[in-house]
Design a protein around this motif. Structure first.
Motif, PDB file in Angstrom:
ATOM      1  N   PRO A 146      -7.484 -22.246   2.910  1.00 47.10           N
ATOM      2  CA  PRO A 146      -8.916 -22.082   2.652  1.00 47.10           C
ATOM      3  C   PRO A 146      -9.485 -20.694   2.953  1.00 47.10           C
ATOM      4  O   PRO A 146     -10.624 -20.425   2.583  1.00 47.10           O
ATOM      5  CB  PRO A 146      -9.557 -23.134   3.563  1.00 47.10           C
ATOM      6  N   ASN A 147      -8.710 -19.840   3.620  1.00 43.40           N
ATOM      7  CA  ASN A 147      -9.223 -18.509   3.938  1.00 43.40           C
ATOM      8  C   ASN A 147      -8.280 -17.455   3.379  1.00 43.40           C
ATOM      9  O   ASN A 147      -7.084 -17.438   3.701  1.00 43.40           O
ATOM     10  CB  ASN A 147      -9.361 -18.337   5.458  1.00 43.40           C
ATOM     11  N   LEU A 148      -8.823 -16.574   2.567  1.00 46.10           N
ATOM     12  CA  LEU A 148      -8.050 -15.493   1.969  1.00 46.10           C
ATOM     13  C   LEU A 148      -7.873 -14.375   2.988  1.00 46.10           C
ATOM     14  O   LEU A 148      -8.849 -13.879   3.559  1.00 46.10           O
ATOM     15  CB  LEU A 148      -8.777 -14.976   0.728  1.00 46.10           C
ATOM     16  N   GLY A 149      -6.601 -14.000   3.240  1.00 45.31           N
ATOM     17  CA  GLY A 149      -6.322 -13.020   4.284  1.00 45.31           C
ATOM     18  C   GLY A 149      -5.606 -11.790   3.780  1.00 45.31           C
ATOM     19  O   GLY A 149      -5.464 -11.565   2.578  1.00 45.31           O
ATOM     20  N   ARG A 150      -5.112 -11.008   4.723  1.00 46.12           N
ATOM     21  CA  ARG A 150      -4.449  -9.755   4.394  1.00 46.12           C
ATOM     22  C   ARG A 150      -3.005 -10.004   3.974  1.00 46.12           C
ATOM     23  O   ARG A 150      -2.368 -10.955   4.424  1.00 46.12           O
ATOM     24  CB  ARG A 150      -4.489  -8.791   5.582  1.00 46.12           C
ATOM     25  N   PRO A 151      -2.457  -9.154   3.129  1.00 41.15           N
ATOM     26  CA  PRO A 151      -1.056  -9.309   2.713  1.00 41.15           C
ATOM     27  C   PRO A 151      -0.094  -8.842   3.796  1.00 41.15           C
ATOM     28  O   PRO A 151      -0.378  -7.903   4.541  1.00 41.15           O
ATOM     29  CB  PRO A 151      -0.972  -8.418   1.475  1.00 41.15           C
ATOM     30  N   LEU A 152       1.050  -9.520   3.870  1.00 41.07           N
ATOM     31  CA  LEU A 152       2.107  -9.175   4.819  1.00 41.07           C
ATOM     32  C   LEU A 152       3.354  -8.783   4.035  1.00 41.07           C
ATOM     33  O   LEU A 152       3.867  -9.576   3.243  1.00 41.07           O
ATOM     34  CB  LEU A 152       2.426 -10.367   5.727  1.00 41.07           C
ATOM     35  N   ARG A 153       3.839  -7.586   4.241  1.00 39.17           N
ATOM     36  CA  ARG A 153       5.046  -7.143   3.559  1.00 39.17           C
ATOM     37  C   ARG A 153       6.267  -7.763   4.225  1.00 39.17           C
ATOM     38  O   ARG A 153       6.407  -7.731   5.449  1.00 39.17           O
ATOM     39  CB  ARG A 153       5.162  -5.622   3.611  1.00 39.17           C
ATOM     40  N   CYS A 154       7.166  -8.335   3.410  1.00 36.90           N
ATOM     41  CA  CYS A 154       8.348  -9.001   3.930  1.00 36.90           C
ATOM     42  C   CYS A 154       9.560  -8.078   3.782  1.00 36.90           C
ATOM     43  O   CYS A 154       9.925  -7.698   2.658  1.00 36.90           O
ATOM     44  CB  CYS A 154       8.595 -10.309   3.181  1.00 36.90           C
ATOM     45  N   ASP A 155      10.171  -7.718   4.908  1.00 37.58           N
ATOM     46  CA  ASP A 155      11.298  -6.797   4.907  1.00 37.58           C
ATOM     47  C   ASP A 155      12.585  -7.529   5.240  1.00 37.58           C
ATOM     48  O   ASP A 155      12.614  -8.398   6.113  1.00 37.58           O
ATOM     49  CB  ASP A 155      11.077  -5.681   5.932  1.00 37.58           C
TER      50      ASP A 155
END
Length: 298
Positions: free
Chosen positions: A119-128
């Motif tokens: 329900p809450n749009l958040g920041r992107p997390l880069r997956c390494d």
């Protein structure tokens, strides 16, 4: 040997299609969808005749009747320096719908991201992941005993796990190998398409088979079953190739990618009472939804 989806229409697939048609965009493709309570969450790619730039969008439909405007996900994620939001797919982690996407093709390489969406749009997390290729398309993310895992490749592949809780992370996730993926001969050479849909005793995804003809590519689908044993995964493929229609295999007059002959690109999958609901793109210019019994893919 073949399962065509063009006429696999139901009341639900018609409703899904009407929702996307109401977006006001002229070209919509690659829809992914998930339901959380009374909310139907959909992501897709699209453009208009006035603006040919392909962007990613979020649509949330409330079955209780509260309207929600369409959100430009490409614009939202650009605030964190994400250059492109390509191939968005939905998965559930905990009680939240998340999206995974890549940053498109670049000769310098690209990135895989995930982000909380609803329900809450958040920041992107880069997956390494240290063993990844320079250019990546899709990893299959899923929740496993409270941790975030991902299947990296189907044939002789790897099961990855995040070293930190993604709900507490800031900008980056380090993924490390915790298991292996083995597969039957028919599942080798397939690339990950949709995210996972779980049944009572297994999970499924629709993968892609790529055909190369005179330096160009064509994509069609195959259903893959995933069985879990500890940290390891075993993949088996259905026998039938899946695509929109025989006519769609010829491609479309409008060409977004000069290296593409045609594609039925599978981006969404739900399971309910032995029925698979699929969402897919048709030659990067249109979309389709279809319902088919799981037994029909064998």
């Amino acid at each position: 040997m073949f399962l065509t989806l063009k006429n696999r229409i139901s009341e639900a697939t018609t409703f899904y299609g009407d929702l996307l048609d109401s977006s006001g965009l002229d070209y919509i493709f690659n829809p992914s969808f998930a339901q959380l309570g009374s909310q139907l969450v959909m992501v897709f790619r699209g453009s208009s005749k006035k603006n040919s730039n392909i962007r990613a969008y979020l649509l949330v439909h409330d079955f209780l009747g509260r309207p929600t405007p369409i959100l430009d996900l490409s614009q939202h994620f650009s605030a964190w320096g994400v250059v492109q939001t390509a191939d968005p797919k939905l998965f559930q982690f905990g009680d939240t719908i998340w999206v995974t996407f890549n940053t498109g093709w670049s000769r310098f390489g690209n990135d895989i991201y995930i982000a909380p969406l609803y329900p809450n749009l958040g920041r992107p997390l880069r997956c390494d992941f240290s063993g990844r290729q320079k250019i990546e398309k899709n990893w299959a993310f899923y929740s496993w005993r409270g941790a975030l895992r991902a299947i990296y490749a189907l044939g002789n592949g790897t099961v990855l796990e995040s070293q930190t809780d993604p709900t507490q992370s800031q900008g980056r996730l380090e993924m490390v190998p915790v298991g292996s993926v083995s597969s039957t001969r028919r599942a080798r050479g397939l690339s990950i398409g949709t995210q996972l849909a779980f049944s009572a005793d297994a999970a499924y995804l629709v993968a892609h088979r790529k055909f190369h003809i005179l330096g160009k590519r064509a994509y069609i689908g195959k259903l893959v079953r995933l069985d879990f044993s500890g940290n390891d995964v075993y993949a088996t493929s259905g026998g039938k190739y899946v695509f929109h229609s025989f006519g769609s295999l010829l491609g479309s007059r409008m060409k977004r990618n000069r290296n593409l002959i045609s594609c039925s690109y599978f981006s969404g999958l739900q399971l309910q009472s032995g029925v698979a609901r699929l969402g897919y793109g048709i030659n990067d210019v249109a979309f389709g939804f279809a319902d088919a019994d799981l037994s029909e893919f064998q």
